[in-house]
Design a protein around this motif. Sequence first.
Motif, PDB file in Angstrom:
ATOM      1  N   THR A 168       5.507 -26.716 -42.698  1.00 41.93           N
ATOM      2  CA  THR A 168       6.051 -28.071 -42.722  1.00 41.93           C
ATOM      3  C   THR A 168       7.561 -28.120 -42.525  1.00 41.93           C
ATOM      4  N   GLY A 169       8.206 -26.992 -42.411  1.00 44.30           N
ATOM      5  CA  GLY A 169       9.649 -26.965 -42.195  1.00 44.30           C
ATOM      6  C   GLY A 169       9.999 -26.817 -40.728  1.00 44.30           C
ATOM      7  N   ALA A 170      11.230 -27.177 -40.399  1.00 46.68           N
ATOM      8  CA  ALA A 170      11.711 -27.040 -39.023  1.00 46.68           C
ATOM      9  C   ALA A 170      11.855 -25.564 -38.672  1.00 46.68           C
ATOM     10  N   PRO A 171      11.581 -25.202 -37.437  1.00 47.17           N
ATOM     11  CA  PRO A 171      11.770 -23.813 -37.015  1.00 47.17           C
ATOM     12  C   PRO A 171      13.239 -23.398 -37.149  1.00 47.17           C
ATOM     13  N   VAL A 172      13.446 -22.165 -37.544  1.00 48.99           N
ATOM     14  CA  VAL A 172      14.789 -21.593 -37.609  1.00 48.99           C
ATOM     15  C   VAL A 172      15.201 -21.134 -36.211  1.00 48.99           C
ATOM     16  N   ALA A 173      14.253 -20.604 -35.459  1.00 41.11           N
ATOM     17  CA  ALA A 173      14.507 -20.127 -34.096  1.00 41.11           C
ATOM     18  C   ALA A 173      13.190 -19.976 -33.358  1.00 41.11           C
ATOM     19  N   MET A 174      13.276 -19.901 -32.052  1.00 45.94           N
ATOM     20  CA  MET A 174      12.143 -19.563 -31.195  1.00 45.94           C
ATOM     21  C   MET A 174      12.652 -18.474 -30.260  1.00 45.94           C
ATOM     22  N   LEU A 175      11.888 -17.377 -30.137  1.00 46.24           N
ATOM     23  CA  LEU A 175      12.433 -16.240 -29.396  1.00 46.24           C
ATOM     24  C   LEU A 175      11.363 -15.436 -28.693  1.00 46.24           C
ATOM     25  N   ASP A 190      18.722 -19.226 -18.561  1.00 46.66           N
ATOM     26  CA  ASP A 190      19.080 -20.407 -19.343  1.00 46.66           C
ATOM     27  C   ASP A 190      19.281 -20.111 -20.826  1.00 46.66           C
ATOM     28  N   ILE A 191      18.926 -18.898 -21.264  1.00 40.49           N
ATOM     29  CA  ILE A 191      19.065 -18.554 -22.687  1.00 40.49           C
ATOM     30  C   ILE A 191      19.793 -17.218 -22.825  1.00 40.49           C
ATOM     31  N   PRO A 192      20.429 -16.993 -23.983  1.00 44.66           N
ATOM     32  CA  PRO A 192      21.123 -15.714 -24.181  1.00 44.66           C
ATOM     33  C   PRO A 192      20.166 -14.533 -24.264  1.00 44.66           C
ATOM     34  N   HIS A 193      20.661 -13.365 -23.867  1.00 45.55           N
ATOM     35  CA  HIS A 193      19.916 -12.105 -23.945  1.00 45.55           C
ATOM     36  C   HIS A 193      20.725 -11.146 -24.796  1.00 45.55           C
ATOM     37  N   TYR A 194      20.032 -10.401 -25.651  1.00 41.90           N
ATOM     38  CA  TYR A 194      20.690  -9.401 -26.484  1.00 41.90           C
ATOM     39  C   TYR A 194      19.973  -8.064 -26.304  1.00 41.90           C
ATOM     40  N   PRO A 195      20.717  -6.975 -26.084  1.00 42.52           N
ATOM     41  CA  PRO A 195      20.083  -5.676 -25.891  1.00 42.52           C
ATOM     42  C   PRO A 195      19.339  -5.211 -27.140  1.00 42.52           C
ATOM     43  N   ALA A 252       1.372  -6.979 -24.638  1.00 44.97           N
ATOM     44  CA  ALA A 252       2.037  -7.674 -23.539  1.00 44.97           C
ATOM     45  C   ALA A 252       3.455  -7.127 -23.391  1.00 44.97           C
ATOM     46  N   PRO A 253       4.182  -7.527 -22.340  1.00 45.01           N
ATOM     47  CA  PRO A 253       5.524  -6.989 -22.148  1.00 45.01           C
ATOM     48  C   PRO A 253       6.543  -7.487 -23.179  1.00 45.01           C
ATOM     49  N   PHE A 254       6.221  -8.547 -23.910  1.00 42.82           N
ATOM     50  CA  PHE A 254       7.064  -9.030 -24.996  1.00 42.82           C
ATOM     51  C   PHE A 254       6.228  -9.933 -25.896  1.00 42.82           C
ATOM     52  N   ALA A 255       6.739 -10.193 -27.089  1.00 45.61           N
ATOM     53  CA  ALA A 255       6.071 -11.104 -28.018  1.00 45.61           C
ATOM     54  C   ALA A 255       6.957 -12.318 -28.232  1.00 45.61           C
ATOM     55  N   SER A 256       6.367 -13.490 -28.177  1.00 42.79           N
ATOM     56  CA  SER A 256       7.094 -14.731 -28.427  1.00 42.79           C
ATOM     57  C   SER A 256       6.722 -15.241 -29.802  1.00 42.79           C
ATOM     58  N   GLY A 257       7.718 -15.793 -30.507  1.00 40.10           N
ATOM     59  CA  GLY A 257       7.444 -16.269 -31.850  1.00 40.10           C
ATOM     60  C   GLY A 257       8.352 -17.394 -32.285  1.00 40.10           C
ATOM     61  N   VAL A 258       7.877 -18.109 -33.305  1.00 40.75           N
ATOM     62  CA  VAL A 258       8.629 -19.174 -33.948  1.00 40.75           C
ATOM     63  C   VAL A 258       9.023 -18.659 -35.321  1.00 40.75           C
ATOM     64  N   VAL A 259      10.314 -18.558 -35.575  1.00 41.09           N
ATOM     65  CA  VAL A 259      10.805 -18.082 -36.865  1.00 41.09           C
ATOM     66  C   VAL A 259      10.882 -19.263 -37.823  1.00 41.09           C
ATOM     67  N   VAL A 260      10.219 -19.110 -38.980  1.00 38.85           N
ATOM     68  CA  VAL A 260      10.148 -20.172 -39.986  1.00 38.85           C
ATOM     69  C   VAL A 260      10.437 -19.598 -41.368  1.00 38.85           C
ATOM     70  N   ARG A 261      10.641 -20.484 -42.325  1.00 39.08           N
ATOM     71  CA  ARG A 261      10.813 -20.056 -43.712  1.00 39.08           C
ATOM     72  C   ARG A 261       9.426 -19.809 -44.330  1.00 39.08           C
ATOM     73  N   GLY A 310       5.334 -27.255 -27.303  1.00 43.05           N
ATOM     74  CA  GLY A 310       6.657 -27.451 -27.883  1.00 43.05           C
ATOM     75  C   GLY A 310       7.480 -26.190 -28.007  1.00 43.05           C
ATOM     76  N   PHE A 311       6.926 -25.049 -27.634  1.00 44.71           N
ATOM     77  CA  PHE A 311       7.652 -23.796 -27.759  1.00 44.71           C
ATOM     78  C   PHE A 311       8.716 -23.699 -26.665  1.00 44.71           C
ATOM     79  N   LYS A 312       9.957 -23.549 -27.090  1.00 44.58           N
ATOM     80  CA  LYS A 312      11.076 -23.396 -26.159  1.00 44.58           C
ATOM     81  C   LYS A 312      11.924 -22.221 -26.644  1.00 44.58           C
ATOM     82  N   PRO A 313      11.784 -21.053 -26.043  1.00 43.74           N
ATOM     83  CA  PRO A 313      12.563 -19.908 -26.509  1.00 43.74           C
ATOM     84  C   PRO A 313      14.062 -20.190 -26.415  1.00 43.74           C
TER      85      PRO A 313
END
Length: 135
Positions: free
Chosen positions: A19-26, A127-132, A39-48, A106-109
């Motif tokens: 029920t809380g807002a996502p902290v991040a999507m990545l 369109d989004i930042p990348h971190y090594p 898969a080549p990567f995993a996508s997720g919604v970070v929540v509390r 609604g998922f937007k990394p």
Amino acid sequence: MTQTISGGCACGSIRYVCTGAPVAMLNCHCRDCQQSSGAPFASGVVVRVADTEVSGSPGTYSVQGSSGGTTIRSFCIRCGTPLFTRGEVVPDLMSIRFASLDDQAGFKPMVDIWTSSAQPWVKLSEDIPHYPQSP
């Protein structure tokens, strides 16, 4: 993404509501996420964690994360669907796996992490930042 996030496994044994807002999507490109997602990567919604209720009993397994701390991955023991990832470095947060979301539209990394392990044929969004590694 809406304030209420819901989803579950493929067979319906595990359900969750946040029920809380996502902290991040990545998108995470680390080798562990590649293996656990198949898969080549995993996508997720970070929540509390405190904002999330889980019905059913997911199985878990632990791995050593890149931080040196323990990462706990949860999955359905009946159908194998990957569900959640939690790390001991930030124990009050968890990542909900994209594939388990009821509403995936609604998922937007916001960021790509561990791009040092990204497969060379994966095209990263400019369109989004990348971190090594993890920021």
